[in-house]
Design an enzyme around this catalytic site. Sequence first.
Site, mmCIF file in Angstrom:
data_model
loop_
_atom_site.group_PDB
_atom_site.id
_atom_site.type_symbol
_atom_site.label_atom_id
_atom_site.label_comp_id
_atom_site.label_asym_id
_atom_site.label_seq_id
_atom_site.Cartn_x
_atom_site.Cartn_y
_atom_site.Cartn_z
ATOM 1 N N ASP A 1 106.155 -48.165 -12.012
ATOM 2 C CA ASP A 1 107.982 -48.219 -11.830
ATOM 3 C C ASP A 1 108.752 -49.076 -12.261
ATOM 4 O O ASP A 1 110.130 -48.763 -12.386
ATOM 5 C CB ASP A 1 107.824 -48.090 -10.314
ATOM 6 N N ASP B 1 99.659 -47.893 -11.589
ATOM 7 C CA ASP B 1 100.176 -49.054 -10.528
ATOM 8 C C ASP B 1 100.064 -48.640 -9.190
ATOM 9 O O ASP B 1 99.989 -47.464 -8.983
ATOM 10 C CB ASP B 1 101.714 -49.324 -10.899
ATOM 11 N N ASP C 1 102.301 -50.004 -5.947
ATOM 12 C CA ASP C 1 103.675 -50.374 -5.423
ATOM 13 C C ASP C 1 104.564 -49.434 -6.061
ATOM 14 O O ASP C 1 104.953 -49.596 -7.333
ATOM 15 C CB ASP C 1 104.124 -51.544 -5.126
#
Length: 527
Positions: A386, A89, A91
């Site tokens: 996250d 991922d 961000d």
Amino acid sequence: MRGLQDLLDFTKSFETVCGVLWFIGIKGFAHCGILWALSICSLQKLQGLGIIQKEKKGDFHLNWRAYSTMDSVGSPPLSFSDYDAIGVDLDHTLCKYKLDNLFPHIHESVTQILVDEYNYDKELLEPFYNDRDSCFKGLVFDFKRGNILKLAENGEILRASHGLQMLTDEDIKEVYPEGWQYFSELKETLGQSENYRYFENFFDMPLLVICARIIDMLDRKAGKPLGKYTFITDLFTVCARIWDRSNFSTEKDNFFAGIKRNPEKYLQPCSDKVRNWLKEMKAQGKVIFLLTSSHIDFASFLLDFILGSDWKDYFSICITYARKPGFFMKTPEERPFLSLVGDKEGDPVSSLKSGEYYSQGNVETFHKYLEEVTGKAEPKIMYFGDSLRSDTFPTSKFAHWTNVLILEEMEAEGLGPYPEHQLNGKDEPVAKKPKYEGPSGTEKEFVTSKKWGSFFTHPMGESSSKPSQPTMNTMWGYFIRKYASLAVPQLDYIADLPLDYKFSTFDSDSTGLAGFYPCPPACLTGK
């Protein structure tokens, strides 16, 4: 597999009689452990671990090498070298934000519009820092009562506030005598609802401070708590506006514009060891993919800053505006991949090519691409992300990928005693403490909360006395244990390890803590 009958059916597809004999006799008492381990694991889980492999013709066979590394609860060590495709991922995973600057920026971007255009009280513009302790990952907002809840894995309300004011245990029992009614729904689906909203990532957490302040303002104006709080519609309308992907190019509102003007304030460049880690895996023939919900223009801006102008060389394929978790749940007809012409979406595509960049899409089409480029019917896939809702839960439940959760709370709350060796056998490399600066003191203040306690554990029972050995008993601790394979505070913690390093996973032992690397948070060790 569902039990003994499935196990007996499975033995029909064993490749050799020797394998069956090994299974039932040579290992002696081990056959009891095998029966137990296979009966508690789903077929998809065993496939994901590489213990059961599916051939193109549809038959299954047992991978004896993978089984030989299994421990008592059916999970072998995890090693990056065993995977065909590794994705990240963007961000808060590959791109770490400076949260002590990001949180106030989000708060200011939202509240300014609420005050200027929706006529909310100017009190809402007070600095985020004043009420930073109300910002905490995993809290649930009950729309009807205006209460904010911290939940245990069994649904018990551990702590609660009404606006900024914390409720007593007696208050909680009076308002929720039968418990919170939507807990089972949330625990099963991890979905958002018209009755509640939870805040589980670093983009939406600052909204908790806004919610709490608005509740207090509305109550003061009415002279009493309201029967239902409907301001959430205004709040999320504004959020949808500031995060609208078109705003990056138009700079209509402050969120994207502020980051574009001063990226050094908000973004942390990748370390050399993370860059080298990505390059090494790609050089070894692994498919390295980027899968992000950011649109191509914002994603390109971030990658150019954190990796450099050659960022495209790090990836085999890039998927932007993936709109997770829908990427893992939608069909090719519902969510096709779209070509990209510069920063604009083009026509739908039915197949993918290495070296290209796409928008939106679905996991079914992506799996076909991975099968083609790896030459394997069931390539092993690992993904770093996250968000428990958008990354960890859907990759485990729907895609059956191995996943690694980036969990900054581990470091912010404090890591436990650092082990001299990871418990992977004496032949494994020494786990050296990484040379990583970690979060700043102010950033720790924004991620942790004295008001809400630990993200991982909470004293339970009438006395609320601290147990001698804490357990990971919060609702989000349950989600970590159930859906994550491994959790690390940052990529830097694992980037300089050998690719064949063997990690324990969350289902490696009965504690449910083995998947924390380099070690569990201090709050879970009792030290």
